[in-house]
Every structure is written in C-alpha cells, then in structure tokens.
Write a protein that holds these residues in place. Structure first.
Motif, PDB file in Angstrom:
ATOM      1  N   ARG A 388       0.827  -1.216   0.000  1.00 28.80           N
ATOM      2  CA  ARG A 388       0.000   0.000   0.000  1.00 28.80           C
ATOM      3  C   ARG A 388       0.860   1.264   0.000  1.00 28.80           C
ATOM      4  NH1 ARG A 388      -5.475   1.017   1.150  1.00 28.80           N
ATOM      5  NH2 ARG A 388      -5.794   3.259   0.955  1.00 28.80           N
ATOM      6  N   ALA A 389       1.985   1.232   0.714  1.00 30.84           N
ATOM      7  CA  ALA A 389       2.854   2.414   0.772  1.00 30.84           C
ATOM      8  C   ALA A 389       3.419   2.746  -0.614  1.00 30.84           C
ATOM      9  CB  ALA A 389       3.990   2.194   1.772  1.00 30.84           C
ATOM     10  N   TRP A 390       3.715   1.719  -1.393  1.00 30.00           N
ATOM     11  CA  TRP A 390       4.236   1.946  -2.743  1.00 30.00           C
ATOM     12  C   TRP A 390       3.150   2.546  -3.634  1.00 30.00           C
ATOM     13  CZ3 TRP A 390       7.476  -2.324  -5.655  1.00 30.00           C
ATOM     14  CH2 TRP A 390       8.231  -1.706  -6.658  1.00 30.00           C
ATOM     15  N   CYS A 391       1.921   2.056  -3.495  1.00 28.91           N
ATOM     16  CA  CYS A 391       0.807   2.637  -4.251  1.00 28.91           C
ATOM     17  C   CYS A 391       0.626   4.113  -3.893  1.00 28.91           C
ATOM     18  CB  CYS A 391      -0.484   1.871  -3.965  1.00 28.91           C
ATOM     19  SG  CYS A 391      -0.479   0.162  -4.549  1.00 28.91           S
ATOM     20  N   GLN A 392       0.772   4.438  -2.594  1.00 26.83           N
ATOM     21  CA  GLN A 392       0.655   5.820  -2.158  1.00 26.83           C
ATOM     22  C   GLN A 392       1.754   6.677  -2.778  1.00 26.83           C
ATOM     23  OE1 GLN A 392      -1.696   7.488   0.275  1.00 26.83           O
ATOM     24  NE2 GLN A 392      -0.760   8.987  -1.115  1.00 26.83           N
ATOM     25  N   LEU A 393       2.977   6.146  -2.812  1.00 19.70           N
ATOM     26  CA  LEU A 393       4.102   6.882  -3.398  1.00 19.70           C
ATOM     27  C   LEU A 393       3.867   7.144  -4.884  1.00 19.70           C
ATOM     28  CD1 LEU A 393       6.986   8.027  -2.995  1.00 19.70           C
ATOM     29  CD2 LEU A 393       7.855   5.765  -3.607  1.00 19.70           C
ATOM     30  N   ARG A 394       3.301   6.186  -5.580  1.00 20.47           N
ATOM     31  CA  ARG A 394       3.021   6.371  -7.013  1.00 20.47           C
ATOM     32  C   ARG A 394       1.950   7.440  -7.222  1.00 20.47           C
ATOM     33  NH1 ARG A 394       1.843   0.365  -8.900  1.00 20.47           N
ATOM     34  NH2 ARG A 394       1.675   1.314 -10.994  1.00 20.47           N
ATOM     35  N   ALA A 395       0.924   7.445  -6.367  1.00 21.53           N
ATOM     36  CA  ALA A 395      -0.089   8.502  -6.445  1.00 21.53           C
ATOM     37  C   ALA A 395       0.546   9.865  -6.181  1.00 21.53           C
ATOM     38  CB  ALA A 395      -1.211   8.225  -5.446  1.00 21.53           C
ATOM     39  N   ASP A 396       1.448   9.920  -5.203  1.00 23.04           N
ATOM     40  CA  ASP A 396       2.133  11.180  -4.871  1.00 23.04           C
ATOM     41  C   ASP A 396       2.967  11.676  -6.050  1.00 23.04           C
ATOM     42  OD1 ASP A 396       1.085  10.918  -2.317  1.00 23.04           O
ATOM     43  OD2 ASP A 396       2.915  10.068  -1.466  1.00 23.04           O
ATOM     44  N   ALA A 397       3.727  10.762  -6.678  1.00 19.59           N
ATOM     45  CA  ALA A 397       4.609  11.160  -7.781  1.00 19.59           C
ATOM     46  C   ALA A 397       3.803  11.637  -8.987  1.00 19.59           C
ATOM     47  CB  ALA A 397       5.508   9.993  -8.178  1.00 19.59           C
ATOM     48  N   LEU A 398       2.653  11.009  -9.221  1.00 23.12           N
ATOM     49  CA  LEU A 398       1.820  11.390 -10.359  1.00 23.12           C
ATOM     50  C   LEU A 398       0.941  12.592 -10.052  1.00 23.12           C
ATOM     51  CD1 LEU A 398       0.718   7.813 -11.467  1.00 23.12           C
ATOM     52  CD2 LEU A 398       2.269   9.336 -12.708  1.00 23.12           C
ATOM     53  N   GLY A 399       0.742  12.875  -8.770  1.00 16.73           N
ATOM     54  CA  GLY A 399      -0.116  13.991  -8.379  1.00 16.73           C
ATOM     55  C   GLY A 399      -1.573  13.756  -8.731  1.00 16.73           C
ATOM     56  N   ARG A 400      -2.025  12.504  -8.642  1.00 17.79           N
ATOM     57  CA  ARG A 400      -3.403  12.187  -8.995  1.00 17.79           C
ATOM     58  C   ARG A 400      -3.890  10.978  -8.194  1.00 17.79           C
ATOM     59  NH1 ARG A 400      -3.406  10.116 -15.154  1.00 17.79           N
ATOM     60  NH2 ARG A 400      -5.598   9.708 -14.631  1.00 17.79           N
ATOM     61  N   ALA A 401      -5.190  10.873  -8.061  1.00 19.29           N
ATOM     62  CA  ALA A 401      -5.774   9.743  -7.355  1.00 19.29           C
ATOM     63  C   ALA A 401      -5.605   8.468  -8.180  1.00 19.29           C
ATOM     64  CB  ALA A 401      -7.256  10.002  -7.077  1.00 19.29           C
ATOM     65  N   VAL A 402      -5.436   7.350  -7.491  1.00 20.84           N
ATOM     66  CA  VAL A 402      -5.329   6.062  -8.165  1.00 20.84           C
ATOM     67  C   VAL A 402      -6.331   5.089  -7.542  1.00 20.84           C
ATOM     68  CG1 VAL A 402      -2.904   6.389  -8.771  1.00 20.84           C
ATOM     69  CG2 VAL A 402      -3.480   5.242  -6.626  1.00 20.84           C
ATOM     70  N   ARG A 403      -6.813   4.188  -8.363  1.00 16.88           N
ATOM     71  CA  ARG A 403      -7.811   3.200  -7.947  1.00 16.88           C
ATOM     72  C   ARG A 403      -7.173   1.818  -7.905  1.00 16.88           C
ATOM     73  NH1 ARG A 403     -10.802  -0.110 -11.515  1.00 16.88           N
ATOM     74  NH2 ARG A 403     -12.680  -1.051 -10.575  1.00 16.88           N
ATOM     75  N   LEU A 404      -7.485   1.057  -6.864  1.00 17.39           N
ATOM     76  CA  LEU A 404      -7.034  -0.326  -6.765  1.00 17.39           C
ATOM     77  C   LEU A 404      -8.245  -1.229  -6.996  1.00 17.39           C
ATOM     78  CD1 LEU A 404      -4.697  -0.222  -3.632  1.00 17.39           C
ATOM     79  CD2 LEU A 404      -4.154   0.286  -6.015  1.00 17.39           C
ATOM     80  N   PRO A 405      -8.326  -1.931  -8.123  1.00  9.59           N
ATOM     81  CA  PRO A 405      -9.456  -2.826  -8.362  1.00  9.59           C
ATOM     82  C   PRO A 405      -9.432  -4.030  -7.415  1.00  9.59           C
ATOM     83  CG  PRO A 405      -8.293  -2.305 -10.404  1.00  9.59           C
ATOM     84  CD  PRO A 405      -7.420  -1.864  -9.278  1.00  9.59           C
ATOM     85  N   GLU A 406     -10.613  -4.559  -7.161  1.00  6.23           N
ATOM     86  CA  GLU A 406     -10.715  -5.739  -6.303  1.00  6.23           C
ATOM     87  C   GLU A 406     -10.120  -6.960  -6.992  1.00  6.23           C
ATOM     88  OE1 GLU A 406     -14.533  -8.184  -4.995  1.00  6.23           O
ATOM     89  OE2 GLU A 406     -14.402  -6.288  -3.893  1.00  6.23           O
ATOM     90  N   GLN A 407     -10.399  -7.116  -8.277  1.00  6.16           N
ATOM     91  CA  GLN A 407      -9.846  -8.210  -9.069  1.00  6.16           C
ATOM     92  C   GLN A 407      -9.136  -7.615 -10.273  1.00  6.16           C
ATOM     93  OE1 GLN A 407      -9.889 -11.401  -8.332  1.00  6.16           O
ATOM     94  NE2 GLN A 407     -11.346 -11.385  -6.624  1.00  6.16           N
ATOM     95  N   ALA A 408      -7.888  -7.979 -10.464  1.00 11.92           N
ATOM     96  CA  ALA A 408      -7.148  -7.395 -11.587  1.00 11.92           C
ATOM     97  C   ALA A 408      -6.368  -8.444 -12.369  1.00 11.92           C
ATOM     98  CB  ALA A 408      -6.193  -6.321 -11.077  1.00 11.92           C
ATOM     99  N   GLU A 409      -6.675  -9.721 -12.154  1.00 14.93           N
ATOM    100  CA  GLU A 409      -5.982 -10.767 -12.894  1.00 14.93           C
ATOM    101  C   GLU A 409      -6.398 -10.750 -14.362  1.00 14.93           C
ATOM    102  OE1 GLU A 409      -5.673 -14.702 -11.050  1.00 14.93           O
ATOM    103  OE2 GLU A 409      -6.715 -13.859  -9.317  1.00 14.93           O
ATOM    104  N   SER A 410      -5.472 -11.114 -15.224  1.00 13.28           N
ATOM    105  CA  SER A 410      -5.784 -11.152 -16.643  1.00 13.28           C
ATOM    106  C   SER A 410      -6.916 -12.137 -16.937  1.00 13.28           C
ATOM    107  CB  SER A 410      -4.534 -11.528 -17.442  1.00 13.28           C
ATOM    108  OG  SER A 410      -3.548 -10.512 -17.331  1.00 13.28           O
TER     109      SER A 410
END
Length: 477
Positions: A388-410
């Motif tokens: 989760r901390a890495w996802c937060q860092l990516r949102a911070d670097a992009l300056g935008r909200a990000v969504r984590l889907p419940e299921q994301a498998e191909s």
C-alpha cells in the motif's frame, strides 16, 4: 437463469503458470485454479514446451469449475503473453518449441525488420530460417500462444485473434496482413493464420476438451486478447482517458483513446479496442523485478515496510530490470544507475521504489506529448499493489488519485470479455458492472515538492546520459 447467476471462464497462460477464473455476472469469483509452467532459459534463449500448456490449462480449469453447475457456464476466453509464438502442423500439433516473448535470438531478424526482438515477427523469421524441418511440413502454420489452447478447446483449426497477432505485423486498422509482412516471409507467407477481432466466437468446446477441462461441451469459445489488454479489461479502464498501470516484473501502461497512437521512438503502440477506438500503451524494461534482483531471497513485504521509513530519500535510482529501455523512451544501451549511497537496506529499497514512480511519471508525460488522453480514471494492478505504501508513493509522484481494483488478474479480464460476447453488450459496459473497487488513494500534497525535485534530477540525468532527448521531457503542470 439471471445474468448474475451465469458464469464465464477466463484462462490466462502466463510465464510461470496457467490460471483459470470462473466469474459470475456480478463480478464475484466463484472458482479459481492454477498450474505451474516451466521455462528453459539459457543466455538469450527462453523456451517453453507448448505441449505442456494444455495440461496446465485443463487442470486449472477443472479446479475453477469444481463447484460450478455446468448449466451456469456461458463462455470461455483465453489470453497469453504477447509475442510468444511457435509453428504447428495442420492438426495443431507443435512442430517447434515456443519462443517466449523475451527470447532474444532473433536479434539479426529484428534489425532487418527495424522491430524490437520482443515482437513476434522477428521470431517467426528466426524459426523459418533455423527450423527447416518444421517449415517444410505440409500445412505448417504460425501459432500464437493462445491458439494452441483454443485449437484444443474446439477440436479443429481456428483463427488467431488480432490482439496476439499485432506483434506479428497484423494491421488492426485494415484488418489484414500487410503486404510488407508477406514480403518479409517471401515464400513462407502461407504460414500466416486467419485473424478475427477479439470477442468473436471461434467455435464451441468439443467433447474431448470438455472431458479434460470440466467445461460443458458446446460452451462458446471466444477470441481473446493479450495478457496486458486482459488486465486492462479486468481493471475496467475502457473509457477514453482511462489507464491501467500494471507493475509486476516490469511496468506496463495501457489506456483508452478514440485515436490510434503509435510512436516507435518512445515505445508506444496501440491495440484495437474490443469495442470502438484504441488501447495505446507501452511496456518498460523497468519494474518491480529490481527488488528480488537487489535483495535475493529476502521477504519483499518486510523490505517494503522498511522502505516506508525512507520515502523522502534523496538517493536517485533508475531501476532497470535488465540493460536496455523500451518505454518511455527507446535506448538499447541504457543501464540501471544509482546516484548517492543508501544508508541502509530500507533506504536502498526506497530509492528503487521511488525510481519506479518517477519512471511511471515520465511514461505519462511522454504519452501526453503524443496527444494521448490521460485525464480519466487510473487503476493500479500487478503484484506491486500488495504494498500500500508503494501505491501511495506512485499517487504522490503522479499527483493524482489512483484506484485499486478488487480483481485485476488477466483471467478476470477474459471472463469479462466472454460475458460481453455472451450478452451481446459492449465490453466497457460489462467491465463497469463486474470490476469492483478495492480502494481509492489520493496524493499527499506534502510529498509534491520533494518528488518534483527528484523528478527534475531524474530527467536531467537521463538527458545527460543521452538516453532521453531534451525535448522529450518537461515538468508536468
């Protein structure tokens, strides 16, 4: 039976495993299965035995359907790795090993064609030049990785899908093989298969395949897409301006646009959308694979917790998994670097994680320069989203909200595609109904100044080394 009770099956042939998901119409996963796959790697060689794929897929599918009533199953679709090919005979039996997407033996053929060696067309030329026994067989045909599975599911010869055929040179805009591809193959152009659009019904599950997989005989078999496109469908990123960022071993970005966007100099290319429009994107050579490479045998989750204490590190890292970059710029001689000395393992990991967030920011900046719409919803998928901390860092670097889907498998994306075909609906509408949100992460204003400074240093260093053209990057608004 209601649409919510109906079940569609998604099959995913990955590098290390074959996976199957049985998914209800409301997006609930009602069954799953997995079987391992083995590769042979030696130098620039990366092969798999295509004969092993069917047993792995069949076993995974049986597990996924173990508690699913047969009358609920409405369709099945398959995705696989992009650029993996082999030659097969007229009955679908493999004539060669499978050259995996990152097999690098076709370097000379790639130079002749001015294509990356990760594309399938150079590999096809390599097979034609180095496997004369296979090419001399009557009825020899090119097979993309999922074709082996769909051929066994139906019991007869079927077409390839346009998504997997893209890197073999198929033109999705004109829906045909270009004359240049036939010219490159010379007298071997007959190996090219027929091609249909993703979502097309290829046939139905035959009795033999039903016995192997647990799929009911007569189940519609639907033409699929590459694993990257399947993950994008799983995330529901199918409206213009929507994007899905997959951070696994490498970083892959795929979005949705009304217009086709291609730029070989930046490693950007487009698949045709299963609805209307295009799915532009690119695959970087940077990715989360740098962490196990830098810390072999370590608990990466524990390492991530240590890194969280150093999110403001000034150590600057370019986290290439292997030499050479392909997106957001193309630089065959690019190498990983680290400016500054980490004071601990935690800071070392933090610098690598921050570096990936900066690469991702540069990817989006390059896409915007090409005119790609990027203002829609951004979903993060891939193994790195467990941190989760890495996802937060990516949102911070992009300056935008990000969504984590419940299921994301191909495989989930292929279940959505099969459901759309079964119901005669646009894939985007079905994905909006089936793809659920696990979390939404907002950027922290307090991190912006630090990450802006680090990003400026990062771009300057890439330009100084001659890998990124000075006009190819600037500070985002």
């Amino acid at each position: 039976m209601s649409d919510e009770e109906a079940v569609c099956v998604g099959l995913d042939l990955g590098t290390g495993s074959a996976r199957a998901l049985a998914v209800a119409g409301d997006g609930a996963v009602v069954g799953r299965g997995s079987r391992p796959l083995r590769s042979r790697r030696d130098g620039d060689r990366h092969e798999q035995d295509p004969a092993a794929w069917w047993n792995a897929v069949a076993g995974a599918c049986r597990d996924a359907l173990h508690e699913v009533a047969s009358e609920r199953v409405r369709g099945v679709a398959t995705c696989a790795t992009s650029g993996t090919i082999l030659l097969a005979d007229r009955d679908g039996r493999p004539l060669t090993v499978a050259l995996m997407y990152d097999d690098a033996r076709a370097g000379e053929q790639a130079r002749r064609l001015a294509l990356p060696h990760s594309w399938a067309l150079p590999k096809l030329l390599w097979l034609l030049e180095h496997e004369p026994g296979a090419t001399g067989a009557a009825g020899a045909r090119l097979a993309h990785q999922p074709d082996v599975v769909t051929r066994r599911l139906t019991g007869y010869a079927i077409a390839s899908d346009a998504s997997h055929a893209l890197k073999t040179g198929y033109d999705p805009a004109r829906a045909r093989w270009p004359d240049a591809v036939a010219g490159a193959l010379r007298t071997n152009a007959s190996v090219l298969p027929d091609v249909v659009a993703p979502g097309t019904r290829l046939g139905a599950v035959c009795a033999a395949a039903a016995a192997d997989t647990g799929l009911p005989a007569g189940t519609p078999v639907i033409a699929g897409m590459t694993d990257g496109c399947a993950a994008q469908i799983a995330a529901g990123a199918l409206r213009p301006g929507d994007w899905n960022a997959v951070l696994g071993t490498t970083l892959v970005l795929k979005g949705c646009s009304q217009d086709r966007i291609d730029d070989p100099a930046r490693g950007v290319y487009s698949h045709r959308s299963p609805d209307t429009g295009w799915l532009p994107g690119g695959a970087s050579s940077s990715g989360a694979g740098v962490l196990p490479a830098a810390f072999p045998g370590r608990d990466l989750d524990a390492l991530g917790r240590l890194a969280a204490a150093h999110e403001r590190t000034r150590v600057l890292a370019y986290p290439l998994v292997s030499p050479g970059e392909r997106f957001p710029f193309v630089a065959p001689d690019a190498e990983a670097f680290m400016l500054g000395e980490p004071g601990s393992e935690g800071e070392h990991a933090a610098a690598l994680m921050q570096g990936l967030a900066l690469v991702e920011r540069l990817c989006f900046e390059q896409l915007e320069r090409l005119g790609a719409p990027t203002g829609g919803e951004l979903s993060l998928t891939g193994g790195a989203t467990r941190n989760r901390a890495w996802c937060q860092l990516r949102a911070d670097a992009l300056g935008r909200a990000v969504r984590l889907p419940e299921q994301a498998e191909s495989a989930f994306g292929m279940a959505i595609l099969a459901a759309a075909s079964a119901g005669g609906e646009p894939v985007a509408d079905v994905a909006a109904r089936m793809s659920r949100t696990r979390a939404l992460i907002e950027p922290r204003a307090a991190m912006r100044a630090h990450l802006d400074e680090q990003y400026g240093r990062f771009v300057d260093e890439l330009e100084r080394r001659g890998w990124l053209a000075p006009a190819g990057a600037g500070q985002p608004a």
